[in-house]
Motif scaffolding. Structure first.
Motif, mmCIF file in Angstrom:
data_model
loop_
_atom_site.group_PDB
_atom_site.id
_atom_site.type_symbol
_atom_site.label_atom_id
_atom_site.label_comp_id
_atom_site.label_asym_id
_atom_site.label_seq_id
_atom_site.Cartn_x
_atom_site.Cartn_y
_atom_site.Cartn_z
ATOM 1 N N PRO A 1 0.831 -1.207 0.000
ATOM 2 C CA PRO A 1 0.000 0.000 0.000
ATOM 3 C C PRO A 1 0.863 1.253 0.000
ATOM 4 O O PRO A 1 1.944 1.277 0.613
ATOM 5 C CB PRO A 1 -0.800 -0.123 1.300
ATOM 6 N N ALA A 2 0.395 2.288 -0.675
ATOM 7 C CA ALA A 2 1.166 3.531 -0.754
ATOM 8 C C ALA A 2 0.888 4.463 0.400
ATOM 9 O O ALA A 2 1.692 5.349 0.691
ATOM 10 C CB ALA A 2 0.846 4.247 -2.071
ATOM 11 N N ASP A 3 -0.242 4.298 1.063
ATOM 12 C CA ASP A 3 -0.668 5.291 2.050
ATOM 13 C C ASP A 3 -0.351 4.892 3.489
ATOM 14 O O ASP A 3 -0.807 5.541 4.429
ATOM 15 C CB ASP A 3 -2.167 5.565 1.918
ATOM 16 N N ALA A 4 0.431 3.839 3.685
ATOM 17 C CA ALA A 4 0.784 3.416 5.037
ATOM 18 C C ALA A 4 1.939 4.274 5.551
ATOM 19 O O ALA A 4 2.899 4.546 4.835
ATOM 20 C CB ALA A 4 1.166 1.939 5.057
ATOM 21 N N GLU A 5 1.845 4.717 6.821
ATOM 22 C CA GLU A 5 2.907 5.534 7.396
ATOM 23 C C GLU A 5 4.085 4.689 7.864
ATOM 24 O O GLU A 5 5.232 5.127 7.829
ATOM 25 C CB GLU A 5 2.361 6.368 8.558
ATOM 26 N N ALA A 6 3.833 3.472 8.323
ATOM 27 C CA ALA A 6 4.890 2.608 8.823
ATOM 28 C C ALA A 6 5.615 1.946 7.652
ATOM 29 O O ALA A 6 5.072 1.843 6.559
ATOM 30 C CB ALA A 6 4.292 1.540 9.743
ATOM 31 N N PRO A 7 6.855 1.489 7.854
ATOM 32 C CA PRO A 7 7.561 0.759 6.798
ATOM 33 C C PRO A 7 6.776 -0.469 6.343
ATOM 34 O O PRO A 7 6.114 -1.126 7.146
ATOM 35 C CB PRO A 7 8.879 0.361 7.475
ATOM 36 N N GLN A 8 6.846 -0.767 5.043
ATOM 37 C CA GLN A 8 6.149 -1.901 4.460
ATOM 38 C C GLN A 8 7.153 -2.756 3.696
ATOM 39 O O GLN A 8 8.081 -2.233 3.071
ATOM 40 C CB GLN A 8 5.054 -1.428 3.494
ATOM 41 N N VAL A 9 6.953 -4.092 3.734
ATOM 42 C CA VAL A 9 7.857 -4.979 3.021
ATOM 43 C C VAL A 9 7.065 -6.141 2.422
ATOM 44 O O VAL A 9 6.135 -6.646 3.044
ATOM 45 C CB VAL A 9 8.979 -5.497 3.954
ATOM 46 N N ALA A 10 7.419 -6.509 1.193
ATOM 47 C CA ALA A 10 6.796 -7.650 0.521
ATOM 48 C C ALA A 10 7.766 -8.824 0.596
ATOM 49 O O ALA A 10 8.581 -9.037 -0.311
ATOM 50 C CB ALA A 10 6.475 -7.297 -0.931
ATOM 51 N N CYS A 11 7.721 -9.573 1.696
ATOM 52 C CA CYS A 11 8.674 -10.657 1.923
ATOM 53 C C CYS A 11 8.088 -11.641 2.924
ATOM 54 O O CYS A 11 7.735 -11.245 4.045
ATOM 55 C CB CYS A 11 10.004 -10.100 2.438
ATOM 56 N N HIS A 12 7.944 -12.898 2.547
ATOM 57 C CA HIS A 12 7.408 -13.915 3.455
ATOM 58 C C HIS A 12 8.302 -14.094 4.681
ATOM 59 O O HIS A 12 7.809 -14.254 5.800
ATOM 60 C CB HIS A 12 7.279 -15.253 2.710
ATOM 61 N N TRP A 13 9.610 -14.086 4.477
ATOM 62 C CA TRP A 13 10.544 -14.279 5.584
ATOM 63 C C TRP A 13 10.467 -13.134 6.583
ATOM 64 O O TRP A 13 10.425 -13.349 7.795
ATOM 65 C CB TRP A 13 11.964 -14.422 5.013
ATOM 66 N N ALA A 14 10.425 -11.882 6.063
ATOM 67 C CA ALA A 14 10.318 -10.727 6.951
ATOM 68 C C ALA A 14 9.002 -10.761 7.728
ATOM 69 O O ALA A 14 8.974 -10.417 8.927
ATOM 70 C CB ALA A 14 10.429 -9.428 6.154
ATOM 71 N N ALA A 15 7.914 -11.177 7.077
ATOM 72 C CA ALA A 15 6.628 -11.282 7.764
ATOM 73 C C ALA A 15 6.682 -12.325 8.886
ATOM 74 O O ALA A 15 6.147 -12.124 9.991
ATOM 75 C CB ALA A 15 5.524 -11.622 6.771
ATOM 76 N N ALA A 16 7.348 -13.459 8.619
ATOM 77 C CA ALA A 16 7.458 -14.512 9.647
ATOM 78 C C ALA A 16 8.281 -14.026 10.834
ATOM 79 O O ALA A 16 7.966 -14.343 11.996
ATOM 80 C CB ALA A 16 8.093 -15.757 9.036
ATOM 81 N N ARG A 17 9.314 -13.242 10.555
ATOM 82 C CA ARG A 17 10.149 -12.723 11.636
ATOM 83 C C ARG A 17 9.360 -11.762 12.520
ATOM 84 O O ARG A 17 9.501 -11.757 13.737
ATOM 85 C CB ARG A 17 11.375 -12.005 11.077
ATOM 86 N N ARG A 18 8.489 -10.938 11.891
ATOM 87 C CA ARG A 18 7.662 -10.009 12.684
ATOM 88 C C ARG A 18 6.712 -10.779 13.583
ATOM 89 O O ARG A 18 6.477 -10.392 14.723
ATOM 90 C CB ARG A 18 6.894 -9.077 11.757
ATOM 91 N N GLU A 19 6.136 -11.855 13.049
ATOM 92 C CA GLU A 19 5.186 -12.652 13.838
ATOM 93 C C GLU A 19 5.841 -13.326 15.037
ATOM 94 O O GLU A 19 5.206 -13.555 16.064
ATOM 95 C CB GLU A 19 4.541 -13.715 12.940
ATOM 96 N N ASP A 20 7.135 -13.638 14.916
ATOM 97 C CA ASP A 20 7.852 -14.314 15.987
ATOM 98 C C ASP A 20 8.252 -13.386 17.119
ATOM 99 O O ASP A 20 8.641 -13.845 18.193
ATOM 100 C CB ASP A 20 9.104 -15.009 15.437
ATOM 101 N N ARG A 21 8.206 -12.077 16.834
ATOM 102 C CA ARG A 21 8.655 -11.141 17.872
ATOM 103 C C ARG A 21 7.582 -10.961 18.947
ATOM 104 O O ARG A 21 6.422 -11.038 18.695
ATOM 105 C CB ARG A 21 8.990 -9.783 17.239
#
Length: 337
Positions: free
Chosen positions: A317-337
């Motif tokens: 999305p273009a309108d999100a203020e927080a950093p955005q990433v299109a990556c399965h690995w990065a998404a899994a790492r966020r979920e583990d935190r």
């Protein structure tokens, strides 16, 4: 589209929505999806760096945003309204959005004086008012002072930095709200690059000018941009405020780009596999064939290796203020935190 149109408070000045640019293949070859679904925004007075290696689609995206290439899908919006691709609409648009090319020697006619080069836009658009005063003001804003000293000079009589300032003056003379700068310092000596970057920052502060800076250089992005959009194979794969993206990169591609900077320390990441080919976009994550995280087994350890190879990621999305990433690995790492 008229010059009276301005975005509502808080609205983007320039935006793309689901933008696609596809070029037909030759002799039955697959079509090249140069831009393959991009949402991007620039706010008034904001500088955004569009970063990626050669062939990622960033220049095609910039040309589509300028109206030089017609999208095959999605739309470009300026001041809240869809870009009119008819000749009259594009002419009005190009008074408000100007292009600065990377090679001033190639973009300046060697037979034209500095005065004529800067005045060309005024003449094309039949701009009312004092032409000489407008040219002098544009040259002065671009740092060529006193401007009259440069009027009758030819490009070959100028240094590389002075030629780039003439190109910038030609963009400024019509009073645009946005400039698109394609590798604006790539052809300049290191000693001059800082001066041109400081000039672009000064124009933002003085005029409220927005800028989209197209570059392969994340170091340049760090020095000039408010936000960064990292592009790979036709898509934005990571975006956010410059400090977040460049100090805490989440996408393996961004990490690889950063690893080759002199100040990065550590070993540079050498990407394997084939360079990006927009006519052969792989299934799953489009970076997976070259991904150092997948190759090292880290994606397997995170349980996302199959997803990396088979599951396509959504357009960021273009309108999100927080950093955005299109990556399965990065998404899994966020979920583990």
């Amino acid at each position: 589209m008229t010059t009276a149109e301005t975005p509502a408070p808080g609205a983007p000045l320039l935006a793309s929505r689901g933008l696609h640019v596809t070029f037909p293949g030759r002799r039955g070859a697959p079509a090249a999806r140069a831009v393959d679904g991009v949402d991007l925004e620039l706010a008034p007075g904001e500088i955004v760096a569009l970063v990626g290696e050669s062939g990622c689609g960033k220049t095609t995206l910039a040309r589509a945003l300028l109206g030089l290439v017609r999208p095959t899908g999605g739309e470009v919006r300026f001041g809240g309204r869809a870009l009119d691709h008819r000749a009259r609409g594009l002419k009005a648009y190009r008074k408000r959005v100007q292009l600065v090319l990377q090679d001033p020697s190639g973009s300046l006619n060697p037979r034209h004086t500095v005065y004529d080069a800067v005045a060309e836009g005024l003449r094309i658009h039949r701009h009312p008012g004092d032409e000489r005063a407008a040219v002098a003001e544009a040259l002065s804003r671009a740092g060529l002072r006193p401007p009259e000293r440069f009027f009758l000079r030819y490009p070959h009589e100028l240094s590389g930095g002075q030629r780039q300032r003439v190109v910038i003056a030609g963009a400024l003379v019509l009073g645009p709200e946005l400039i698109v700068a394609d590798e604006p310092v790539a052809s300049l000596d290191a000693s001059v690059r800082g001066e041109i970057l400081a000039l672009l920052l000064g124009l933002r502060d003085e005029l409220g000018l927005s800028a989209l800076v197209v570059t392969h250089d994340l170091g340049l992005a760090w020095n000039i941009a408010d936000r960064v959009a990292v592009m790979y194979l036709g898509r934005i794969v990571e975006t956010g405020p410059v400090e977040d993206v460049l100090t805490r990169p989440q996408h393996p591609y961004t990490q690889a780009l950063l690893s080759v900077l002199p100040e990065a320390g550590g070993e540079p990441v050498v990407l394997g596999g084939e360079p990006p080919d927009p006519s052969r976009i792989p299934s799953g994550c489009r970076f997976h064939a070259r991904c150092q995280v997948l190759a090292s087994g880290q994606a397997d350890a995170a349980g996302v290796a199959d997803r990396c190879r088979t599951q396509e990621l959504a357009v960021l999305p273009a309108d999100a203020e927080a950093p955005q990433v299109a990556c399965h690995w990065a998404a899994a790492r966020r979920e583990d935190r």
